[in-house]
Write a protein that holds these residues in place. Structure first.
Motif, PDB file in Angstrom:
ATOM      1  N   HIS A   1     -17.012  -3.886 -50.210  1.00  0.00           N
ATOM      2  CA  HIS A   1     -17.060  -3.166 -51.681  1.00  0.00           C
ATOM      3  C   HIS A   1     -15.928  -3.504 -51.878  1.00  0.00           C
ATOM      4  CE1 HIS A   1     -21.903  -3.900 -52.653  1.00  0.00           C
ATOM      5  NE2 HIS A   1     -21.630  -2.754 -51.789  1.00  0.00           N
TER       6      HIS A   1
ATOM      7  N   LEU B   1     -21.321  -1.334 -45.872  1.00  0.00           N
ATOM      8  CA  LEU B   1     -20.924  -1.921 -47.132  1.00  0.00           C
ATOM      9  C   LEU B   1     -19.768  -1.705 -48.500  1.00  0.00           C
ATOM     10  CD1 LEU B   1     -24.685  -2.800 -48.546  1.00  0.00           C
ATOM     11  CD2 LEU B   1     -23.074  -4.633 -48.001  1.00  0.00           C
ATOM     12  N   HIS B   2     -20.152  -0.147 -48.128  1.00  0.00           N
ATOM     13  CA  HIS B   2     -18.224   0.519 -48.810  1.00  0.00           C
ATOM     14  C   HIS B   2     -16.974  -0.420 -48.422  1.00  0.00           C
ATOM     15  CE1 HIS B   2     -20.646   4.449 -48.503  1.00  0.00           C
ATOM     16  NE2 HIS B   2     -20.605   3.803 -49.956  1.00  0.00           N
TER      17      HIS B   2
ATOM     18  N   ARG C   1     -23.057   6.562 -55.534  1.00  0.00           N
ATOM     19  CA  ARG C   1     -24.561   6.371 -55.214  1.00  0.00           C
ATOM     20  C   ARG C   1     -24.669   6.125 -56.485  1.00  0.00           C
ATOM     21  NH1 ARG C   1     -23.207  10.348 -51.842  1.00  0.00           N
ATOM     22  NH2 ARG C   1     -24.329  10.275 -49.890  1.00  0.00           N
TER      23      ARG C   1
ATOM     24  N   ARG D   1     -17.155  -1.703 -58.489  1.00  0.00           N
ATOM     25  CA  ARG D   1     -18.189  -1.849 -57.628  1.00  0.00           C
ATOM     26  C   ARG D   1     -17.861  -0.308 -56.260  1.00  0.00           C
ATOM     27  NH1 ARG D   1     -21.033  -7.355 -56.051  1.00  0.00           N
ATOM     28  NH2 ARG D   1     -23.038  -6.604 -54.381  1.00  0.00           N
TER      29      ARG D   1
ATOM     30  N   ASN E   1     -26.627   2.385 -58.090  1.00  0.00           N
ATOM     31  CA  ASN E   1     -27.160   1.399 -57.187  1.00  0.00           C
ATOM     32  C   ASN E   1     -28.171   0.441 -57.862  1.00  0.00           C
ATOM     33  OD1 ASN E   1     -26.875  -1.189 -55.155  1.00  0.00           O
ATOM     34  ND2 ASN E   1     -27.969   0.022 -53.877  1.00  0.00           N
TER      35      ASN E   1
ATOM     36  N   TYR F   1     -20.817   1.996 -55.872  1.00  0.00           N
ATOM     37  CA  TYR F   1     -21.621   2.174 -54.167  1.00  0.00           C
ATOM     38  C   TYR F   1     -21.191   3.905 -53.623  1.00  0.00           C
ATOM     39  CZ  TYR F   1     -24.016   0.827 -50.554  1.00  0.00           C
ATOM     40  OH  TYR F   1     -24.667   0.555 -49.401  1.00  0.00           O
TER      41      TYR F   1
END
Length: 182
Positions: A29, A25-26, A43, A36, A45, A40
Protein backbone atom coordinates in the motif's frame (compact mmCIF):
# COMPACT_ATOMS: atom_id res chain seq x y z
CA UNK A 1 22.85 -23.29 -2.07
CA UNK A 2 21.11 -20.63 0.03
CA UNK A 3 23.33 -17.89 1.41
CA UNK A 4 23.50 -16.86 5.04
CA UNK A 5 21.41 -13.73 5.58
CA UNK A 6 23.15 -10.69 7.01
CA UNK A 7 21.61 -7.22 7.17
CA UNK A 8 22.81 -4.59 9.61
CA UNK A 9 19.28 -3.14 9.84
CA UNK A 10 17.63 -6.47 10.77
CA UNK A 11 17.11 -5.76 14.47
CA UNK A 12 15.81 -2.21 13.95
CA UNK A 13 13.59 -3.29 11.05
CA UNK A 14 12.16 -6.19 13.05
CA UNK A 15 11.51 -3.94 16.06
CA UNK A 16 9.65 -1.39 13.89
CA UNK A 17 7.62 -4.11 12.15
CA UNK A 18 6.56 -5.58 15.49
CA UNK A 19 5.89 -2.23 17.18
CA UNK A 20 3.74 -0.97 14.30
CA UNK A 21 2.24 -4.42 13.61
CA UNK A 22 3.24 -4.17 9.95
CA UNK A 23 2.25 -6.78 7.40
CA UNK A 24 3.04 -7.42 3.76
CA UNK A 25 0.10 -5.35 2.53
CA UNK A 26 1.44 -2.29 4.36
CA UNK A 27 4.51 -2.46 2.13
CA UNK A 28 2.35 -2.85 -0.95
CA UNK A 29 0.00 0.00 0.00
CA UNK A 30 2.74 2.52 0.82
CA UNK A 31 4.03 2.04 -2.72
CA UNK A 32 0.59 2.54 -4.23
CA UNK A 33 -0.81 5.51 -2.31
CA UNK A 34 0.08 7.19 0.99
CA UNK A 35 -3.58 7.75 1.81
CA UNK A 36 -4.36 4.06 1.27
CA UNK A 37 -1.36 3.13 3.44
CA UNK A 38 -2.49 5.58 6.17
CA UNK A 39 -5.98 4.09 6.18
CA UNK A 40 -4.65 0.53 6.33
CA UNK A 41 -2.29 1.49 9.18
CA UNK A 42 -5.25 2.94 11.05
CA UNK A 43 -7.33 -0.19 10.38
CA UNK A 44 -9.67 1.49 7.91
CA UNK A 45 -10.31 -1.16 5.32
CA UNK A 46 -13.40 -1.68 3.22
CA UNK A 47 -11.94 -4.25 0.82
CA UNK A 48 -14.49 -6.87 1.89
CA UNK A 49 -17.23 -4.75 0.24
CA UNK A 50 -15.35 -4.19 -3.01
CA UNK A 51 -16.57 -6.37 -5.89
CA UNK A 52 -13.10 -6.67 -7.49
CA UNK A 53 -11.61 -7.85 -4.19
CA UNK A 54 -14.48 -10.32 -3.68
CA UNK A 55 -14.02 -11.73 -7.18
CA UNK A 56 -10.27 -12.05 -6.66
CA UNK A 57 -10.73 -13.82 -3.34
CA UNK A 58 -13.26 -16.24 -4.81
CA UNK A 59 -10.91 -17.01 -7.71
CA UNK A 60 -8.03 -17.48 -5.32
CA UNK A 61 -9.94 -19.82 -3.00
CA UNK A 62 -11.30 -21.98 -5.80
CA UNK A 63 -8.10 -22.27 -7.86
CA UNK A 64 -5.21 -22.33 -5.40
CA UNK A 65 -4.67 -24.25 -2.21
CA UNK A 66 -3.48 -21.95 0.58
CA UNK A 67 -0.16 -22.77 2.23
CA UNK A 68 -0.85 -22.88 5.98
CA UNK A 69 2.80 -23.36 6.97
CA UNK A 70 3.13 -19.62 7.73
CA UNK A 71 0.13 -19.41 10.05
CA UNK A 72 1.23 -17.67 13.23
CA UNK A 73 4.24 -15.90 11.70
CA UNK A 74 4.15 -12.15 12.31
CA UNK A 75 2.82 -10.25 9.28
CA UNK A 76 3.23 -13.12 6.84
CA UNK A 77 0.43 -14.35 4.65
CA UNK A 78 2.05 -15.44 1.38
CA UNK A 79 0.28 -17.84 -0.93
CA UNK A 80 2.95 -20.52 -0.81
CA UNK A 81 6.34 -21.19 0.75
CA UNK A 82 9.08 -23.51 -0.43
CA UNK A 83 10.92 -24.09 2.85
CA UNK A 84 13.59 -26.25 1.21
CA UNK A 85 14.64 -23.76 -1.47
CA UNK A 86 13.84 -20.60 0.57
CA UNK A 87 11.33 -19.16 -1.90
CA UNK A 88 8.16 -17.32 -0.92
CA UNK A 89 5.37 -17.14 -3.51
CA UNK A 90 2.60 -14.60 -4.03
CA UNK A 91 -0.13 -15.06 -6.65
CA UNK A 92 -1.59 -11.98 -8.32
CA UNK A 93 -4.44 -11.84 -10.79
CA UNK A 94 -2.79 -9.29 -13.06
CA UNK A 95 0.64 -7.83 -13.60
CA UNK A 96 -0.43 -4.39 -12.31
CA UNK A 97 1.61 -2.35 -9.81
CA UNK A 98 4.71 -4.56 -10.02
CA UNK A 99 6.91 -2.41 -7.76
CA UNK A 100 4.29 -2.36 -5.00
CA UNK A 101 3.74 -6.12 -5.26
CA UNK A 102 7.49 -6.73 -5.27
CA UNK A 103 7.77 -4.79 -2.00
CA UNK A 104 5.06 -6.97 -0.43
CA UNK A 105 6.91 -10.10 -1.52
CA UNK A 106 10.25 -8.55 -0.53
CA UNK A 107 8.81 -8.01 2.95
CA UNK A 108 7.88 -11.69 3.19
CA UNK A 109 11.34 -12.70 1.99
CA UNK A 110 13.19 -10.42 4.44
CA UNK A 111 11.09 -11.56 7.40
CA UNK A 112 11.69 -15.21 6.54
CA UNK A 113 15.39 -14.48 6.02
CA UNK A 114 15.66 -12.89 9.46
CA UNK A 115 13.74 -15.76 11.06
CA UNK A 116 15.76 -18.55 9.44
CA UNK A 117 19.18 -16.95 8.93
CA UNK A 118 19.07 -17.97 5.25
CA UNK A 119 18.59 -15.52 2.37
CA UNK A 120 15.16 -15.98 0.84
CA UNK A 121 13.84 -14.78 -2.49
CA UNK A 122 10.33 -14.19 -3.68
CA UNK A 123 8.39 -15.14 -6.73
CA UNK A 124 5.33 -13.29 -8.01
CA UNK A 125 3.09 -15.54 -10.06
CA UNK A 126 0.80 -13.56 -12.42
CA UNK A 127 -2.26 -15.73 -12.88
CA UNK A 128 -3.75 -14.09 -15.98
CA UNK A 129 -0.68 -14.66 -18.15
CA UNK A 130 0.83 -17.61 -16.23
CA UNK A 131 4.17 -15.84 -15.94
CA UNK A 132 6.28 -15.15 -12.91
CA UNK A 133 9.03 -12.82 -11.84
CA UNK A 134 11.74 -13.17 -9.23
CA UNK A 135 12.09 -10.78 -6.29
CA UNK A 136 15.60 -10.80 -4.86
CA UNK A 137 16.79 -9.43 -1.55
CA UNK A 138 19.65 -7.43 -2.99
CA UNK A 139 21.02 -4.21 -1.50
CA UNK A 140 18.53 -2.11 -3.44
CA UNK A 141 15.49 -4.06 -2.23
CA UNK A 142 16.70 -3.96 1.39
CA UNK A 143 17.16 -0.17 1.14
CA UNK A 144 13.67 0.21 -0.31
CA UNK A 145 12.11 -1.92 2.43
CA UNK A 146 13.95 0.10 5.08
CA UNK A 147 12.76 3.35 3.51
CA UNK A 148 9.20 2.00 3.29
CA UNK A 149 9.29 1.09 6.98
CA UNK A 150 10.37 4.64 7.86
CA UNK A 151 7.59 6.08 5.71
CA UNK A 152 5.06 3.74 7.33
CA UNK A 153 6.22 4.87 10.77
CA UNK A 154 5.71 8.52 9.78
CA UNK A 155 2.25 7.74 8.42
CA UNK A 156 1.32 5.87 11.59
CA UNK A 157 2.05 8.99 13.64
CA UNK A 158 -0.04 11.30 11.48
CA UNK A 159 -3.36 12.21 13.05
CA UNK A 160 -5.00 13.25 9.79
CA UNK A 161 -5.33 11.50 6.47
CA UNK A 162 -2.55 12.73 4.16
CA UNK A 163 -3.37 14.80 1.11
CA UNK A 164 -2.61 12.97 -2.10
CA UNK A 165 -3.28 13.63 -5.78
CA UNK A 166 -5.74 11.56 -7.78
CA UNK A 167 -3.92 8.72 -9.56
CA UNK A 168 -4.89 6.04 -12.06
CA UNK A 169 -5.43 3.52 -9.27
CA UNK A 170 -8.20 5.63 -7.71
CA UNK A 171 -10.87 4.38 -10.13
CA UNK A 172 -10.50 0.77 -8.95
CA UNK A 173 -9.45 1.35 -5.33
CA UNK A 174 -11.58 -0.29 -2.65
CA UNK A 175 -11.30 2.92 -0.60
CA UNK A 176 -12.39 5.30 -3.40
CA UNK A 177 -15.77 6.11 -1.87
CA UNK A 178 -14.15 7.08 1.42
CA UNK A 179 -11.26 8.91 -0.14
CA UNK A 180 -13.21 11.40 -2.20
CA UNK A 181 -11.90 10.24 -5.57
CA UNK A 182 -14.81 7.99 -6.56
Amino acid sequence: MTQIFRWTQSAAFSERVERLNLHGLHFQHVNLCERRAWMYLHRINFAQWNSRVATGLAHHVTHYKRDHSTVGLLGLAPDRVDWQQSIVFENKGTAGAPEAVDRQVGFYAVMLSMATGRTWCGRVQVLTNRRWREVTLDKSMLEKLWSDSLQLEELSQMRRVPSVPRIGLCASCSLAAFCGYD
